[in-house]
Design a protein around this motif. Structure first.
Motif: not given
Length: 384
Positions: A202-208, A210-219, A290-295
């Motif tokens: 998926l595309k990471v649209r927010n580097p925060k 909490q967003y990354l954690a929720a995206l990872k869990a939902a996926a 949460a995974p690390p935010a993409p550089k």
């Protein structure tokens, strides 16, 4: 036409294939309504034999086929091997090899990016393929003679293509380039479906966090559901729902119901609460989960003219030597090169790609080369 429906006959052919220099392999499969591809046919050819294997036959074990795929003594020749390799990995639980992908080889011989099998057969063998059976439901039985002949042509022409392509690649000293391009297809990670890594699709649209954690869990939740039910991911929830879940991070069924990307009535399903629980647990532990935010590399402004000049130079240089442009550099490479020059970490500035394109690209950016029109042609010439 030799049709194989028993383990004994399959073992006999695979033993024959293992003694050859190469064997051409192709598959027919269905995936429209499943997570994993449903293998429906296997086509193989050697220099003097060609067979169709029915993997859906009652009295067949594909273990001899897996053994042949792993045999180091024989090269497996495929065209556009990615999906076939995924099927083989799921079937054999390891990556086959060695392989030779004629689509990649065609790029090294000037056939353009991702050339289709029909175009390659027409271009090198001057044969027009019959496409009449390409929309066949390969899982249905019986298959007609026409359908089987259509499937078999995918390896009989491949058998005729391979020796000539190898010979030309060796003559042009490009066989090593092709083997390098095939290496990513041998990475096991390309064919595994690890739920905790599914967010990377998926595309990471927010580097925060909490967003990354929720995206990872939902996926991860969606991946597990799709695997368990053997249905496409979109049948569970579409990507838009993943982004809504990550952004809104609902804690209860009412909040879930309000999300636009989630189908109406989903909150009443038995899977809704487990999804909410997974997201809540991930968000509460976001610092660790949460995974690390993409550089993100911040591009300088006004790159358009540089990018267009580099693209033109790339086309000119690859046309001269007869290569597909994507084999040297893709759009992302060109953008990085335009932005960062020598500091761009791209393959186009390494090895043989640097010789063909990279050095001239840097000279163009440095003002030491120029592009000009000479009638209808674009010409590259030194400055000064």
């Amino acid at each position: 036409m030799e049709i194989i429906t028993t383990t004994e006959n399959l073992a006999e052919f695979c033993e024959h294939a293992e003694a050859q220099e190469f064997v051409c392999v192709d598959t027919e499969f269905m995936r429209e309504s499943t997570f994993y591809s449903e293998l429906c046919l296997i086509q193989m050819s050697t220099k003097d034999r060609e067979v169709i294997v029915d993997p859906l036959a009652d009295d067949i074990d594909l273990a001899p086929f897996c053994k042949m795929l792993m045999a180091k003594s024989v090269t497996k020749v495929l065209h556009a091997a990615r999906q076939d390799m995924e099927i083989f990995y799921q079937l054999c639980e390891t990556v086959p090899g060695p392989i030779f992908d004629t689509q990649i080889a065609a790029m090294a011989l000037g056939f353009g990016d991702s050339v289709g099998y029909g175009a390659l057969v027409k271009g090198r063998l001057n044969i027009n393929l019959d496409k009449g059976a390409r929309f066949t439901d390969w899982s249905r039985r019986p298959l007609s003679e026409k359908q089987l002949s259509y499937a078999l042509a995918d390896v009989t022409h491949l058998r005729d293509l391979y020796p000539g392509m190898i010979k030309e690649l060796e003559e042009r000293k490009r066989l090593k380039w092709v083997k390098e391009e095939m290496l990513p297809q041998m990475e096991e990670s390309l064919y595994t479906f690890e739920p905790e890594e599914a967010w990377q699709r998926l595309k990471v649209r927010n580097p925060k966090k909490q967003y990354l954690a929720a995206l990872k869990a939902a996926a991860a939740w969606r991946e597990r559901e799709a695997i368990a039910k053997n249905v496409p991911r979109r049948r569970i929830l579409k990507d838009d729902a993943m982004y809504d879940l990550a952004q809104q991070r609902p804690r209860d069924l009412k909040a879930l119901e309000r999300l636009r990307g989630v189908p109406r009535g989903f909150e009443k399903s038995r899977t809704a609460q487990p999804l909410l629980d997974a997201i809540s647990a991930a968000v509460d532990n976001a610092a660790e989960y949460a995974p690390p935010a993409p550089k993100v590399q911040h591009m300088p402004p006004n790159l358009g003219p540089r990018v267009e000049m580099l693209r033109t130079l790339l086309r000119l240089r690859t046309e001269v030597v007869g290569l597909a442009t994507r084999m040297v550099a893709n759009s992302a490479d060109i953008n990085k090169l335009a932005a960062f020059g020598e500091d761009a970490d791209i393959d186009a500035l390494k090895g043989w790609r640097r010789e063909i394109f990279g050095e001239d690209a840097l000279a163009l950016l440095d003002g030491k080369l120029a592009l000009r029109l000479d009638g209808e042609d674009v010409v590259v010439e030194p400055v000064g």
